[in-house]
Write an enzyme that holds these catalytic residues in place. Structure first.
Site, PDB file in Angstrom:
ATOM      1  N   HIS A 142      -6.467  -2.269   9.253  1.00  0.00           N
ATOM      2  CA  HIS A 142      -5.800  -3.554   9.021  1.00  0.00           C
ATOM      3  C   HIS A 142      -5.976  -4.490  10.212  1.00  0.00           C
ATOM      4  O   HIS A 142      -5.193  -4.459  11.152  1.00  0.00           O
ATOM      5  CB  HIS A 142      -4.312  -3.331   8.762  1.00  0.00           C
ATOM      6  CG  HIS A 142      -4.015  -2.694   7.451  1.00  0.00           C
ATOM      7  ND1 HIS A 142      -3.791  -3.430   6.303  1.00  0.00           N
ATOM      8  CD2 HIS A 142      -3.938  -1.399   7.082  1.00  0.00           C
ATOM      9  CE1 HIS A 142      -3.572  -2.601   5.287  1.00  0.00           C
ATOM     10  NE2 HIS A 142      -3.664  -1.368   5.736  1.00  0.00           N
ATOM     11  N   GLU A 195      -5.319  -7.596  10.312  1.00  0.00           N
ATOM     12  CA  GLU A 195      -4.227  -8.575  10.409  1.00  0.00           C
ATOM     13  C   GLU A 195      -3.083  -8.028  11.246  1.00  0.00           C
ATOM     14  O   GLU A 195      -2.385  -8.763  11.928  1.00  0.00           O
ATOM     15  CB  GLU A 195      -3.733  -8.977   9.020  1.00  0.00           C
ATOM     16  CG  GLU A 195      -2.796  -8.020   8.339  1.00  0.00           C
ATOM     17  CD  GLU A 195      -3.452  -6.740   7.865  1.00  0.00           C
ATOM     18  OE1 GLU A 195      -2.730  -5.777   7.583  1.00  0.00           O
ATOM     19  OE2 GLU A 195      -4.694  -6.699   7.774  1.00  0.00           O
ATOM     20  N   CYS A 203      -9.291  -1.927   3.889  1.00  0.00           N
ATOM     21  CA  CYS A 203      -8.522  -0.802   3.369  1.00  0.00           C
ATOM     22  C   CYS A 203      -9.006  -0.428   1.960  1.00  0.00           C
ATOM     23  O   CYS A 203     -10.089   0.110   1.805  1.00  0.00           O
ATOM     24  CB  CYS A 203      -7.038  -1.114   3.416  1.00  0.00           C
ATOM     25  SG  CYS A 203      -5.989   0.356   3.451  1.00  0.00           S
ATOM     26  N   PHE A 204      -8.225  -0.703   0.922  1.00  0.00           N
ATOM     27  CA  PHE A 204      -8.665  -0.421  -0.446  1.00  0.00           C
ATOM     28  C   PHE A 204      -9.961  -1.171  -0.738  1.00  0.00           C
ATOM     29  O   PHE A 204     -10.855  -0.663  -1.428  1.00  0.00           O
ATOM     30  CB  PHE A 204      -7.576  -0.837  -1.436  1.00  0.00           C
ATOM     31  CG  PHE A 204      -7.640  -0.134  -2.768  1.00  0.00           C
ATOM     32  CD1 PHE A 204      -7.314   1.202  -2.881  1.00  0.00           C
ATOM     33  CD2 PHE A 204      -8.013  -0.814  -3.911  1.00  0.00           C
ATOM     34  CE1 PHE A 204      -7.361   1.856  -4.120  1.00  0.00           C
ATOM     35  CE2 PHE A 204      -8.062  -0.189  -5.147  1.00  0.00           C
ATOM     36  CZ  PHE A 204      -7.740   1.156  -5.247  1.00  0.00           C
ATOM     37  N   ASN A 237      -3.250   2.517   7.158  1.00  0.00           N
ATOM     38  CA  ASN A 237      -2.411   3.040   6.082  1.00  0.00           C
ATOM     39  C   ASN A 237      -3.319   3.412   4.923  1.00  0.00           C
ATOM     40  O   ASN A 237      -3.522   2.628   4.001  1.00  0.00           O
ATOM     41  CB  ASN A 237      -1.368   2.012   5.633  1.00  0.00           C
ATOM     42  CG  ASN A 237      -0.583   2.496   4.431  1.00  0.00           C
ATOM     43  OD1 ASN A 237      -0.591   3.684   4.111  1.00  0.00           O
ATOM     44  ND2 ASN A 237       0.093   1.593   3.747  1.00  0.00           N
ATOM     45  N   GLY A 286      -2.977   3.628  -4.228  1.00  0.00           N
ATOM     46  CA  GLY A 286      -3.594   4.387  -5.304  1.00  0.00           C
ATOM     47  C   GLY A 286      -4.945   4.973  -4.959  1.00  0.00           C
ATOM     48  O   GLY A 286      -5.444   4.871  -3.835  1.00  0.00           O
ATOM     49  N   SER A 310       0.816  -1.215   0.000  1.00  0.00           N
ATOM     50  CA  SER A 310       0.000   0.000   0.000  1.00  0.00           C
ATOM     51  C   SER A 310       0.850   1.266   0.000  1.00  0.00           C
ATOM     52  O   SER A 310       0.352   2.351  -0.308  1.00  0.00           O
ATOM     53  CB  SER A 310      -0.934   0.014   1.215  1.00  0.00           C
ATOM     54  OG  SER A 310      -1.848  -1.062   1.166  1.00  0.00           O
TER      55      SER A 310
END
Length: 380
Positions: free
Chosen positions: A354, A356, A264-265, A306, A238, A55
């Site tokens: 996240h 994880e 996340c994304f 992130n 991105g 990322s």
């Protein structure tokens, strides 16, 4: 990016921001020049996981913790096969690594992988500047023959911005691979790799899931060819506004009402699939100490983040979407940014952070259990 792996400890280096702010220090890691988006991370540990998180592709990471590199580098903790950050900024790196698992120094690892960095600058002042002015393009230049300031600034301003960048296919696997379940196999999950971290399929494997990791360009036909009990969309770099392909694939999954989980994304992809917009945050959330509230339980979690983009969804009401009712399930307590979504009429949810979380925290690990529960309910 151009680099050299010669000794860098006394080599002059310059960091140039696109607004003209300049910081002077010494080279750290490889010597040369590099460009990216300047962002800061507030984690005090886990620098290996940060460096190898896909990322961070095309970003220059500023570490707010002043001492970095104390525990060296090993071959067990990376989240992918390489360092993805385009540059690294630290204030006072460790001169000696001290950990029983250490195999080499962080400086050596950065040199070996050609990552240009800078040390000895006031990272606190740089972080304050990025908080006030926002994440921006940056260049790091080091070596015996540095360009003049005007030339360096012009080069920085020629670089592409993160807004509008379509990067997930650049970091994702090119071929499907399988992470086997640990112990008894209970479920099969198709995971679309948009920049997946190694710990993510591992967390699923710990719960008896066989994970088929597919390229970012995977189609709905590719996903259902593995006969999945659930579908997962990963983190990645991105601008989500460019991810029309993954959005269309996720909509196909939603049409079939297969249990779905995104992080996340993947959260931003779900937001777009449901009809919400996305936008770029001023300076983003990056680090392992971000407070998030799970609005479904009221519990507050310390979480790893992130992301520089977020979903634009209403916090005060349930929304009607083409796939049923949806609501914001998680919210950041620092700034009320959307940190999770869930559908109320079918088994689909996502979070912006996240769960994880290597090297930690682990407050949000229950989300993998929630995904398992959705697949169990669907099977029943």
């Amino acid at each position: 990016m151009t680099t050299s792996t010669r000794g860098a400890a006394k080599t002059p280096a310059v960091l140039v921001l696109e607004d003209g702010r300049i910081f002077r220090g010494r080279a750290y890691g490889a010597v040369g020049e590099t460009f990216g988006e300047a962002v800061f991370s507030t984690g005090m540990t886990g620098y290996q996981e940060t460096l190898t998180d896909p990322s961070y592709h095309r970003q220059v990471v500023v570490m707010t913790a002043p001492h970095v590199g104390n525990t060296g580098v090993n071959d067990e903790d990376p989240e992918s096969a390489q360092i993805w950050v385009s540059g690294y900024v630290v204030r006072d790196p460790a001169r000696v690594s001290s950990n029983w698992r250490s195999q080499r120094s962080l400086d050596e690892e950065l040199r070996n992988q050609g990552v240009v960095g800078i040390q000895g600058i006031d990272t606190r002042a740089l972080t304050r500047h990025l908080r006030e002015s926002g994440a921006m393009r940056v260049g790091i230049f080091s070596g015996s023959a540095l360009p003049d300031e005007g030339t360096m600034l012009a080069e920085v301003r020629q670089q592409p911005e993160m807004k509008g960048a379509n990067l997930s296919a650049e970091v994702a696997t090119k071929e499907t691979y399988v992470v086997p379940a640990i112990g008894e196999k209970k479920f099969t999950v198709a995971a679309v790799d948009l920049g997946i971290k190694g710990m993510t399929p591992h967390r699923m494997a710990e719960r008896g899931i066989e994970v088929h990791v597919l390229p970012a360009t995977a189609t709905a036909e590719d996903i259902y060819a593995v006969d999945p009990d659930g579908v997962f969309f990963s983190n990645g770099p991105g601008d989500p506004a460019t991810a029309d392909g993954p959005v269309a694939v996720m909509q196909a999954v939603l049409e079939r009402k297969t249990p779905l989980f995104g992080i996340c994304f993947g959260n931003q992809i779900l937001g777009r699939a449901l009809g919400f917009g996305t936008y770029k945050l001023k300076y983003g959330h990056r680090g392992i100490n971000q407070p998030v509230q799970d609005r479904t339980t009221g519990k507050v979690e310390v979480t790893a983040h992130n992301h520089g983009f977020a979903v634009d969804a209403p916090l005060d009401r349930v929304s009607d979407t083409p796939y049923g009712r949806a609501e914001v399930s998680h919210v950041c307590l620092n700034d009320q940014v959307v940190e999770g979504l869930q559908l109320l009429d079918q088994p689909a949810f996502s979070v912006q952070y996240h769960p994880e979380a290597a090297a930690g925290p682990h407050d949000a690990a229950y989300l993998f259990d929630r995904f398992v529960s959705l697949m169990e309910a669907e099977r029943a």
